[in-house]
Structure formats: structure tokens, C-alpha cells
Write a protein that holds these residues in place. Structure first.
Motif: not given
Ligand SMILES: [Zn+2]
Length: 424
Positions: A82, A84, A208, A269, A341
Motif C-alpha cells: 500500500h 502512493h 483498486k 485499512h 499507506d
Molecule cells: Zn492509501
């Protein structure tokens, strides 16, 4: 191979030695996540970027290329499911993505890819960017050797409802958002089928979904379901027909269960997951990918930098609940991958999550397996990454000390080899 190695050497400020096609790596200690074992004094033989043998340490031919990591603990390159990479880092301005051109994002992505690789993460699942296909282009540039970074599995864009957790928010109603920021915005199930097909057509590896609201998008609530179960099922059907798979961002208990019923392979999450959701994940073999570190970063940094109050509230509402859910999922034996994340907090700090995973119930070996074999399985790449047995890419890292005694040593990766190339 030679061209790539030379190019790499030219791109690295601290030029790496050009490596022959056969190299030997001496490992003082080798962590084998496939067997869940630690072996002392190993010799790893690499040919053309792949591992061909792992043996007890032994003499090598006099003219052989040797990387001497005999003073280190060696592990397979780590996997973060995860990240970005191809976007600006989170800031107090939720409309920040509108302040940067697609071209700028490409360079930012290249920087973040390099930082991530240097932190020991040689493979990532890049699960969304506001500029569609920024991750696909970054993946391709890395594969060509134009820039250095991890192996990337890309999703192309977020599939989201209009104004949902996967949209840029926080701008005036008469501002027109660029079309490449809306490639995954869907109106209904038929539209989802069309847009998901388009994502694959333009190079996505997987899909996603934004199943619920998000902590860091204005006007959305993590507990509320956004995409309908029908829309999610439409996406899953397209992905399956193409031999691919779907992951879903989902915080709220209902959205999590709807996504699992629709057939997603993983839930990201899973902050507010209930006992029924944990049982369902276990029964269906769905991976949970829980970013249990970044809540602390958002709370500290976000407060210090005056992030909007609703962001901080939503972060507070999900952080401890998510950690409690994680502890239950560990106990229940649910498959737990390693996803952080990164991008919400600075890239390169990915390994900070390991100590949280241990604090909330994993053994250090389980946490290492989460970031190697378990994540490789989720990607469908377990023949290539996540382990150092023969046939795998020669992606490996070296750390001082013993991560099984102190997992936080993984926050300080001293050396990295990717595909047989010493990149750090
Ligand atoms: Zn994310």
C-alpha cells in the motif's frame, strides 16, 4: 543486463561496481521466510538477476564477483502492498493535487520510487494516484531502467463514486477537475465495467476500489459505504475475466463485508472491521492489509501542521480501533499482508510499521513473512519475489543486528540488491 547495470551506475551518485552476470553474496545470517528459519553463513549464487543456489558458505572461483555481507543479516527484498509513489505527499490542503501538473508528478514519482527502494522495499503495490496512469508510467520507466525504483504492481487510478474517498476534494464547486483525475469515477455498475476495462486496457495490473469514505478526503466518512456491492462485483468480474484481481480500500464494517461478498481479494485499512468481518475474511481467504503505523504519524504531524479538524477526528476514530482489529485478526489466523499507506507519511519510512505489527500480536518472523511471502502471494508474484530460494529475483537487503530480536533494525537497511544489481 550490462547496459542496465552501466545505466544504473551512471544514475547512482555513489557509483556501484559493474556486476558480472554471475555474482555470489555471502550472508552472515540469512532469514528464510518460506521456511520460517534462520541460517548462518550462507552463500547465495545469482545468475542473470535470479537466485540459482543457496548453500553453506564455501570457496568461490578466484575471479568471481563477490558481495561480502558476512557481517550482516540478509533478507529477501521487502514488499509494501500500500503505497502512493506517484503523487504529492499528504498536506493540510486536501486540494493539493490540483496545484501540481502531471509532468511534475512524474518526477515526484521517480524520487519517491528511489527513496522506497533505498529503504529496502524492492516490490510495491502502488494502489492509486490522482493522475491516472502515473503509476503505470513509473512502473514502465523503472522496468526500462530509465529511473531506479522497486518493482511496481500498478492500479492506474482509484475506482470511486463521484466525490468519494478516491476523488480530489476540497475545491470550489465551479472548479473543473482535469479529466485524467476522473478516470476511475463511476456512476453505476455498467459504468464500472467500462472504466475498469479501460484501466486494464491502459496497463493496470490490478484494480483498486474505494468501498468506503476516507480519513483524508473532505466530506467523506470512513464508516460509510460508498461503492455499491453491485458496482464492486462488476469490477471483480472484469478483473477475473482478465486473470487479475481487486483490492478495496474499506474502513467501515458494512463496506468491508460488502466488498468481500463482491469477491475482492484484499481489504485495505479494515479499520472498523467487526467480528463477523474477521470471520468472513478467514473463511473466504481474503487478505487484510492494515496500515497500523500511519495513524500515529497523522496525529503528531497533522496536529503540528494544523491539518483540518475533521481529518484529525477521523484519524482518531480509526487508529486504535484498527490496531485492536489487527490484534484480533492475528489471533484468528487471517492472512495479513504488509501495507503502510506511504505517501500519507514520507516515503522511505515504510519499515516503521514492523514494530507496530509485533506490538499488536505478530512474532517478528510473522511480521517479516507479512512483508515477504504473504504479500508476494497476494500479488500473485510468489514465484518471483518475497523469497530467496532458487528461481526468485535476486532482490535482497542487508541489515546490522538481528531483526528477530529487535524488529526495528529493519528501519535501517544498509544495502540493497535488486535483480542482482547492487543499488545501495
Ligand atoms: Zn492509501
Amino acid at each position: 543486463m550490462l547496459t542496465r547495470t552501466l545505466l544504473l551506475a551512471a544514475l547512482c551518485a555513489s557509483a556501484t561496481p559493474a556486476l558480472a552476470d554471475t555474482i555470489y553474496v555471502r550472508a552472515g545470517r540469512l532469514i528464510d521466510p518460506e521456511a520460517g528459519k534462520v541460517l548462518d553463513h550462507r552463500l547465495i549464487r545469482v545468475e542473470n538477476g535470479r537466485v540459482v543456489a543457496v548453500t553453506a558458505d564455501a570457496p568461490v572461483p578466484a575471479d568471481a564477483q563477490v558481495i561480502d555481507w558476512s557481517g550482516y543479516t540478509v533478507l529477501p527484498g521487502l514488499i509494501d502492498m500500500h503505497v502512493h509513489l506517484a503523487d504529492v505527499d499528504q498536506s493540510e490542503n486536501v486540494a493539493e493535487p490540483l496545484l501540481h501538473s502531471a509532468m511534475e508528478i512524474a518526477y515526484i514519482g521517480a524520487r519517491n520510487a528511489r527513496t522506497t527502494l533505498m529503504a529496502g522495499f524492492t516490490t510495491v503495490h502502488n494502489v492509486g494516484n490522482f493522475r491516472a496512469y502515473a503509476d503505470v508510467e513509473l512502473r514502465n520507466a523503472i522496468a526500462r531502467g530509465d529511473v531506479i525504483g522497486p518493482r511496481i504492481s500498478a492500479v492506474g487510478a482509484y475506482v470511486t463514486i463521484p466525490g468519494g474517498g478516491g476523488e480530489v476534494t476540497g475545491f470550489a464547486p465551479d472548479v473543473e477537475v482535469p479529466a485524467d483525475m476522473r478516470a476511475g469515477v463511476v456512476a453505476d455498475a455498467a459504468d464500472t465495467t467500462r472504466k475498469v476495462n479501460a484501466l486494464f486496457q491502459h496497463g493496470a495490473d490490478s484494480i483498486k476500489l474505494i468501498a468506503t469514505g476516507a480519513v483524508l478526503a473532505q466530506g467523506t466518512e470512513p464508516g460509510q459505504q460508498e461503492l455499491s456491492e453491485d458496482e464492486m462485483r462488476a469490477a471483480v468480474e472484469v478483473a477475473k475475466a482478465r486473470g487479475s484481481w481487486v483490492t478495496a480500500h474499506a474502513h467501515g464494517a458494512q463496506g468491508i463485508k460488502a466488498a468481500m461478498r463482491a469477491g475482492v481479494k484484499a481489504i485495505e485499512h479494515a479499520s472498523l472491521i467487526d467480528d463477523e468481518g474477521i470471520a468472513m475474511a478467514k473463511a473466504k481467504g481474503v487478505w487484510l492489509d492494515m496500515d497500523i503505523y500511519d495513524g500515529d504519524y497523522i496525529a503528531d504531524y497533522g496536529r503540528a501542521h494544523h491539518w483540518p479538524a475533521d481529518m484529525l477526528r477521523k484519524n482518531d476514530e480509526t487508529t486504535q480501533a484498527q490496531r485492536d482489529g489487527f490484534a484480533k485478526a492475528v489471533k484468528a489466523g487471517v492472512k495479513l499482508s504488509f501495507g503502510t499507506d506511504a505517501g500519507v507519511y514520507p516515503h522511505g519510512l515504510n519499515a516503521r510499521q514492523f514494530k507496530y505489527m509485533v506490538r499488536y500480536g505478530m512474532t517478528p518472523m510473522q511480521a517479516i513473512q507479512a512483508a515477504t511471502t504473504v504479500s508476494a502471494d497476494l500479488l500473485g508474484w510468489s514465484k518471483d519475489v518475497g523469497a530467496l530460494s532458487p528461481g526468485h529475483y535476486a532482490d535482497m537487503i542487508a541489515v546490522r543486528g538481528d531483526p528477530l530480536a529487535d524488529i526495528s533494525v529493519l528501519e535501517h537497511v544498509e544495502h540493497v540488491i535488486k535483480g542482482g544489481d547492487l543499488v545501495k
